[in-house]
Write an enzyme that holds these catalytic residues in place. Sequence first.
Site, PDB file in Angstrom:
ATOM      1  N   HIS A  63       0.825  -1.214   0.000  1.00  0.00           N
ATOM      2  CA  HIS A  63       0.000   0.000   0.000  1.00  0.00           C
ATOM      3  C   HIS A  63       0.862   1.268   0.000  1.00  0.00           C
ATOM      4  O   HIS A  63       0.544   2.251  -0.681  1.00  0.00           O
ATOM      5  CB  HIS A  63      -0.970  -0.016   1.181  1.00  0.00           C
ATOM      6  CG  HIS A  63      -2.025  -1.078   1.056  1.00  0.00           C
ATOM      7  ND1 HIS A  63      -2.283  -2.010   2.054  1.00  0.00           N
ATOM      8  CD2 HIS A  63      -2.837  -1.405   0.018  1.00  0.00           C
ATOM      9  CE1 HIS A  63      -3.235  -2.827   1.634  1.00  0.00           C
ATOM     10  NE2 HIS A  63      -3.584  -2.488   0.416  1.00  0.00           N
ATOM     11  N   ASP A  87     -10.213  -3.895   0.298  1.00  0.00           N
ATOM     12  CA  ASP A  87      -9.849  -4.065   1.715  1.00  0.00           C
ATOM     13  C   ASP A  87      -9.633  -2.718   2.409  1.00  0.00           C
ATOM     14  O   ASP A  87      -9.505  -2.651   3.618  1.00  0.00           O
ATOM     15  CB  ASP A  87      -8.585  -4.931   1.830  1.00  0.00           C
ATOM     16  CG  ASP A  87      -7.474  -4.405   0.927  1.00  0.00           C
ATOM     17  OD1 ASP A  87      -7.150  -5.072  -0.072  1.00  0.00           O
ATOM     18  OD2 ASP A  87      -6.951  -3.303   1.194  1.00  0.00           O
ATOM     19  N   ASP A 139     -18.014  -1.481 -11.887  1.00  0.00           N
ATOM     20  CA  ASP A 139     -16.872  -2.065 -12.593  1.00  0.00           C
ATOM     21  C   ASP A 139     -15.916  -0.931 -12.941  1.00  0.00           C
ATOM     22  O   ASP A 139     -16.319   0.057 -13.569  1.00  0.00           O
ATOM     23  CB  ASP A 139     -17.376  -2.768 -13.865  1.00  0.00           C
ATOM     24  CG  ASP A 139     -16.234  -3.143 -14.773  1.00  0.00           C
ATOM     25  OD1 ASP A 139     -16.373  -3.037 -15.985  1.00  0.00           O
ATOM     26  OD2 ASP A 139     -15.162  -3.495 -14.248  1.00  0.00           O
ATOM     27  N   GLY A 140     -14.661  -1.088 -12.564  1.00  0.00           N
ATOM     28  CA  GLY A 140     -13.690  -0.013 -12.781  1.00  0.00           C
ATOM     29  C   GLY A 140     -13.524   0.358 -14.241  1.00  0.00           C
ATOM     30  O   GLY A 140     -13.329   1.527 -14.578  1.00  0.00           O
ATOM     31  N   ASP A 157      -5.676  -1.159  -7.943  1.00  0.00           N
ATOM     32  CA  ASP A 157      -5.405  -2.127  -6.880  1.00  0.00           C
ATOM     33  C   ASP A 157      -6.342  -3.314  -7.107  1.00  0.00           C
ATOM     34  O   ASP A 157      -7.286  -3.570  -6.339  1.00  0.00           O
ATOM     35  CB  ASP A 157      -5.668  -1.472  -5.520  1.00  0.00           C
ATOM     36  CG  ASP A 157      -5.438  -2.438  -4.368  1.00  0.00           C
ATOM     37  OD1 ASP A 157      -5.937  -2.140  -3.246  1.00  0.00           O
ATOM     38  OD2 ASP A 157      -4.802  -3.485  -4.580  1.00  0.00           O
ATOM     39  N   THR A 159      -7.496  -7.349  -8.360  1.00  0.00           N
ATOM     40  CA  THR A 159      -7.128  -8.754  -8.254  1.00  0.00           C
ATOM     41  C   THR A 159      -6.289  -9.077  -9.486  1.00  0.00           C
ATOM     42  O   THR A 159      -5.984  -8.192 -10.273  1.00  0.00           O
ATOM     43  CB  THR A 159      -8.413  -9.610  -8.256  1.00  0.00           C
ATOM     44  OG1 THR A 159      -9.314  -9.084  -9.242  1.00  0.00           O
ATOM     45  CG2 THR A 159      -9.104  -9.602  -6.902  1.00  0.00           C
ATOM     46  N   ASP A 160      -5.929 -10.333  -9.639  1.00  0.00           N
ATOM     47  CA  ASP A 160      -5.135 -10.724 -10.816  1.00  0.00           C
ATOM     48  C   ASP A 160      -6.054 -10.891 -12.027  1.00  0.00           C
ATOM     49  O   ASP A 160      -7.269 -10.846 -11.879  1.00  0.00           O
ATOM     50  CB  ASP A 160      -4.378 -12.012 -10.467  1.00  0.00           C
ATOM     51  CG  ASP A 160      -3.303 -11.716  -9.412  1.00  0.00           C
ATOM     52  OD1 ASP A 160      -3.582 -11.914  -8.207  1.00  0.00           O
ATOM     53  OD2 ASP A 160      -2.238 -11.202  -9.794  1.00  0.00           O
TER      54      ASP A 160
HETATM   55  N1  SAM Z   1      -3.610  -6.409  -3.117  1.00  0.00           N
HETATM   56  C1  SAM Z   1      -4.432  -7.312  -3.921  1.00  0.00           C
HETATM   57  C2  SAM Z   1      -3.601  -7.919  -5.022  1.00  0.00           C
HETATM   58  O1  SAM Z   1      -2.478  -7.453  -5.215  1.00  0.00           O
HETATM   59  O2  SAM Z   1      -4.103  -8.849  -5.671  1.00  0.00           O
HETATM   60  C3  SAM Z   1      -5.663  -6.600  -4.418  1.00  0.00           C
HETATM   61  C4  SAM Z   1      -6.523  -6.192  -3.259  1.00  0.00           C
HETATM   62  S1  SAM Z   1      -8.184  -5.741  -3.489  1.00  0.00           S
HETATM   63  C5  SAM Z   1      -8.935  -6.883  -2.411  1.00  0.00           C
HETATM   64  C6  SAM Z   1      -8.655  -6.281  -5.102  1.00  0.00           C
HETATM   65  C7  SAM Z   1     -10.078  -5.831  -5.358  1.00  0.00           C
HETATM   66  O3  SAM Z   1     -10.323  -5.674  -6.754  1.00  0.00           O
HETATM   67  C8  SAM Z   1     -11.153  -6.825  -4.854  1.00  0.00           C
HETATM   68  O4  SAM Z   1     -11.863  -6.238  -3.795  1.00  0.00           O
HETATM   69  C9  SAM Z   1     -12.048  -7.056  -6.085  1.00  0.00           C
HETATM   70  O5  SAM Z   1     -13.411  -7.153  -5.747  1.00  0.00           O
HETATM   71  C10 SAM Z   1     -11.747  -5.822  -6.906  1.00  0.00           C
HETATM   72  N2  SAM Z   1     -12.052  -5.928  -8.342  1.00  0.00           N
HETATM   73  C11 SAM Z   1     -11.859  -6.995  -9.164  1.00  0.00           C
HETATM   74  N3  SAM Z   1     -12.286  -6.702 -10.421  1.00  0.00           N
HETATM   75  C12 SAM Z   1     -12.756  -5.427 -10.386  1.00  0.00           C
HETATM   76  C13 SAM Z   1     -13.342  -4.552 -11.368  1.00  0.00           C
HETATM   77  N4  SAM Z   1     -13.504  -4.961 -12.646  1.00  0.00           N
HETATM   78  N5  SAM Z   1     -13.713  -3.301 -11.000  1.00  0.00           N
HETATM   79  C14 SAM Z   1     -13.542  -2.889  -9.703  1.00  0.00           C
HETATM   80  N6  SAM Z   1     -13.011  -3.668  -8.717  1.00  0.00           N
HETATM   81  C15 SAM Z   1     -12.627  -4.923  -9.074  1.00  0.00           C
END
Ligand code: SAM
Length: 283
Positions: A63, A87, A139-140, A157, A159-160
């Site tokens: 972070h 988170d 959705d971002g 930030d 997910t993968d």
């Molecule tokens: N630090 C983590 C990592 O490096 O993988 C990421 C942390 S954060 C929990 C990831 C967030 O991205 C999740 O809460 C997930 O719901 C969100 N996310 C996934 N796809 C997304 C999208 N298309 N638009 C917005 N948020 C999304």
Amino acid sequence: MTDRWIDETLHPNFRTSFHAARVLHEERFENQHLVLFENEIFGRMLVLDGAIQTTEKDEFIYHEMLTHVPILAHGAARRVLIIGGGDGGMLEEALKHRAVERVVMVEIDPSVIAFSKRHLASICRDAFDDPRAQIVIADGARFVAETPERFDVVIVDSTDPVGPGAVLFTEAFYRGCHRVLTPGGVLVTQNGVPFLQGDELVASVASFRRLFRDGSCYMATIPTYTGGPMAFGWASDDPTLRRIAPTTLAERFRAAALDTRYYTPEVHAAAFALPRYVADLIG
Ligand code: SAM
């Protein structure tokens, strides 16, 4: 005390396993499987769809490096956009900059936020209640394509690139990020561990270089993102922002009066010195 072990199954043919001294919560949302458990070394750990998202013990590295590097390199950031970040750790860190007037966080899954508020207060603290913060459930990719708002820094930030996160690694999404950035703005992204996920980084940086005047990455090692140092994508139309002098960074760091445990101006500058295998990878 349980005798359960939770596997990270993100990488094919390579897994890590963490003892779950206590499973605090486990739930399947429509598009994500979420597990929160306590590990004796890393504290509370959040896993989404078999991929470690964050842990109490090492979240500060990730972070701090995805907020202070772009914000201090920019030098006058007032409006920050976070895509993902459920988170709340990224939001909490970005809000430490008193000069930042507004942080919009666009998260697709409200349950991750609700859940983190309840179980990961040591990470998000009271960030969600900060009057400068606005949480958007969307959705971002769609948000950056449609919002009339503009931002000085965009932090992905995510997910993968699996499930709902996949769209956040597409050129169309990066085009949307370029669209919402003010002149001289900076885009940074969670871009995986290049030793294991090199293809993702190659594709992201190639897109950055098609859409921005400058595209590269910088690095830091987060113990629970296994496989070596992690890459953070970097894109801006101002190439000088990637090479701010450490003395300038030190002045900005002092003025911001930040309390950090990983970030220093020297670490910031050094993070852009890429190991040969990564420099060769991105060309
Ligand atoms: N630090 C983590 C990592 O490096 O993988 C990421 C942390 S954060 C929990 C990831 C967030 O991205 C999740 O809460 C997930 O719901 C969100 N996310 C996934 N796809 C997304 C999208 N298309 N638009 C917005 N948020 C999304």
